[in-house]
Structures are given as C-alpha cells and as structure tokens.
Design a protein around this motif. Structure first.
Motif, mmCIF file in Angstrom:
data_model
loop_
_atom_site.group_PDB
_atom_site.id
_atom_site.type_symbol
_atom_site.label_atom_id
_atom_site.label_comp_id
_atom_site.label_asym_id
_atom_site.label_seq_id
_atom_site.Cartn_x
_atom_site.Cartn_y
_atom_site.Cartn_z
ATOM 1 N N ILE A 1 17.058 -8.731 -1.544
ATOM 2 C CA ILE A 1 15.759 -8.167 -1.744
ATOM 3 C C ILE A 1 15.350 -7.067 -0.892
ATOM 4 N N TRP A 2 16.706 -6.335 -0.061
ATOM 5 C CA TRP A 2 15.981 -5.433 0.846
ATOM 6 C C TRP A 2 15.624 -4.122 0.283
ATOM 7 N N PRO A 3 15.927 -4.019 -1.109
ATOM 8 C CA PRO A 3 15.607 -2.709 -1.735
ATOM 9 C C PRO A 3 13.940 -2.721 -1.679
ATOM 10 N N VAL A 4 13.369 -3.841 -1.256
ATOM 11 C CA VAL A 4 11.738 -3.829 -1.250
ATOM 12 C C VAL A 4 11.278 -3.020 -0.181
ATOM 13 N N LEU A 5 11.980 -2.973 0.823
ATOM 14 C CA LEU A 5 11.900 -1.978 2.094
ATOM 15 C C LEU A 5 11.450 -0.461 1.571
ATOM 16 N N PRO A 6 12.638 0.233 1.254
ATOM 17 C CA PRO A 6 12.454 1.634 0.727
ATOM 18 C C PRO A 6 11.195 1.897 -0.002
ATOM 19 N N LEU A 7 11.172 0.979 -1.298
ATOM 20 C CA LEU A 7 10.181 1.072 -1.883
ATOM 21 C C LEU A 7 8.679 0.682 -1.556
ATOM 22 N N ALA A 8 8.639 -0.163 -0.692
ATOM 23 C CA ALA A 8 7.155 -0.264 0.212
ATOM 24 C C ALA A 8 6.885 1.039 0.771
ATOM 25 N N ALA A 9 7.884 1.552 1.520
ATOM 26 C CA ALA A 9 7.682 2.701 2.258
ATOM 27 C C ALA A 9 7.334 3.851 1.574
ATOM 28 N N ALA A 10 7.933 3.955 0.377
ATOM 29 C CA ALA A 10 7.400 5.210 -0.325
ATOM 30 C C ALA A 10 6.114 4.858 -0.999
ATOM 31 N N SER A 11 5.815 3.823 -1.537
ATOM 32 C CA SER A 11 4.480 3.674 -1.731
ATOM 33 C C SER A 11 3.460 3.678 -0.851
ATOM 34 N N PHE A 12 3.864 3.392 0.634
ATOM 35 C CA PHE A 12 2.791 3.416 1.559
ATOM 36 C C PHE A 12 2.355 4.916 1.851
ATOM 37 N N LEU A 13 3.564 5.704 2.040
ATOM 38 C CA LEU A 13 3.327 6.999 2.282
ATOM 39 C C LEU A 13 2.504 7.794 1.334
ATOM 40 N N VAL A 14 2.937 7.526 0.116
ATOM 41 C CA VAL A 14 2.118 8.239 -0.873
ATOM 42 C C VAL A 14 0.793 7.825 -0.857
ATOM 43 N N ARG A 15 0.415 6.676 -0.657
ATOM 44 C CA ARG A 15 -1.100 6.023 -0.769
ATOM 45 C C ARG A 15 -1.656 6.686 0.736
ATOM 46 N N THR A 16 -1.240 6.710 1.887
ATOM 47 C CA THR A 16 -2.006 7.295 3.048
ATOM 48 C C THR A 16 -1.865 8.731 3.061
ATOM 49 N N TRP A 17 -0.689 9.442 3.166
ATOM 50 C CA TRP A 17 -0.556 10.823 3.445
ATOM 51 C C TRP A 17 -0.263 11.635 1.967
ATOM 52 N N GLY A 18 -0.759 11.295 0.933
ATOM 53 C CA GLY A 18 -0.204 11.647 -0.311
ATOM 54 C C GLY A 18 -0.813 13.142 -0.702
ATOM 55 N N SER A 19 -1.464 13.749 0.229
ATOM 56 C CA SER A 19 -1.948 15.358 -0.147
ATOM 57 C C SER A 19 -0.984 16.283 0.508
#
Length: 100
Positions: free
Chosen positions: A22-40
């Motif tokens: 289940i470790w691939p959840v970490l980069p997927l969650a990090a990518a989602s977090f980055l886009v949602r917070t600093w997506g501009s």
C-alpha cells in the motif's frame, strides 16, 4: 563408515503479505495534496505529475503482487482491501488534477 543424510530442503516460501503493497498511496496522496493546496503554480503541477506517475506505476505493480499473493495463499479479502485502497488513492489524485 559413511552416513548418508538426505539433502536439506529449503523451507517453502510463505505467502507474501499484501499489506506491504500500500506504499503507493503516499506519492498519490502527496500529489493530490499539492494540487489541492498550491494548484495555481506551475511547479506544483510538475511535481504532482511526477509524484502521481510514480504512484500510478507503483500501484499497478502492487496490484500484480496482490494477485500473485492470492495465488500463493493470501486471503482474497485482504488483497481486495489493498486493491480498493490503491484504486481510491489513484482516483483521488486524478480527480484533484482534473479539477484544477
């Protein structure tokens, strides 16, 4: 006097655990977090693309490892839980990238 002993057999391999997949959840969650917070910012999209790609490739490999683990004796419910978690993380990363 020679004593012949039967050759030692290596122990049978234990079924591989799916919980380590289940470790691939970490980069997927990090990518989602980055886009949602600093997506501009452009650098965020570039970094999220790299993280998301690594996570997606690793998720596909992990699903294959889960299939192999089920064939070697792992309960299907445990493997199904891991696959469901990976699919949810992948879907979240893709949806957050599409919304921006």
């Amino acid at each position: 006097m020679s004593t012949s002993q039967p050759p030692l057999r290596p122990p049978a391999p234990a079924p591989s655990s799916a919980s380590g997949d289940i470790w691939p959840v970490l980069p997927l969650a990090a990518a989602s977090f980055l886009v949602r917070t600093w997506g501009s910012h452009l650098w965020v999209f570039c970094l999220a693309t790299v993280l998301g790609t690594v996570g997606m490739v690793a998720a596909v490999i992990s699903v294959g490892r889960c299939r192999r683990a089920v064939r070697s004796g792992l309960p299907r419910a445990k493997a199904a839980g891991v696959v469901t978690l990976l699919a949810a993380a992948a879907a979240t990363a893709v949806v957050s990238a599409i919304r921006m």
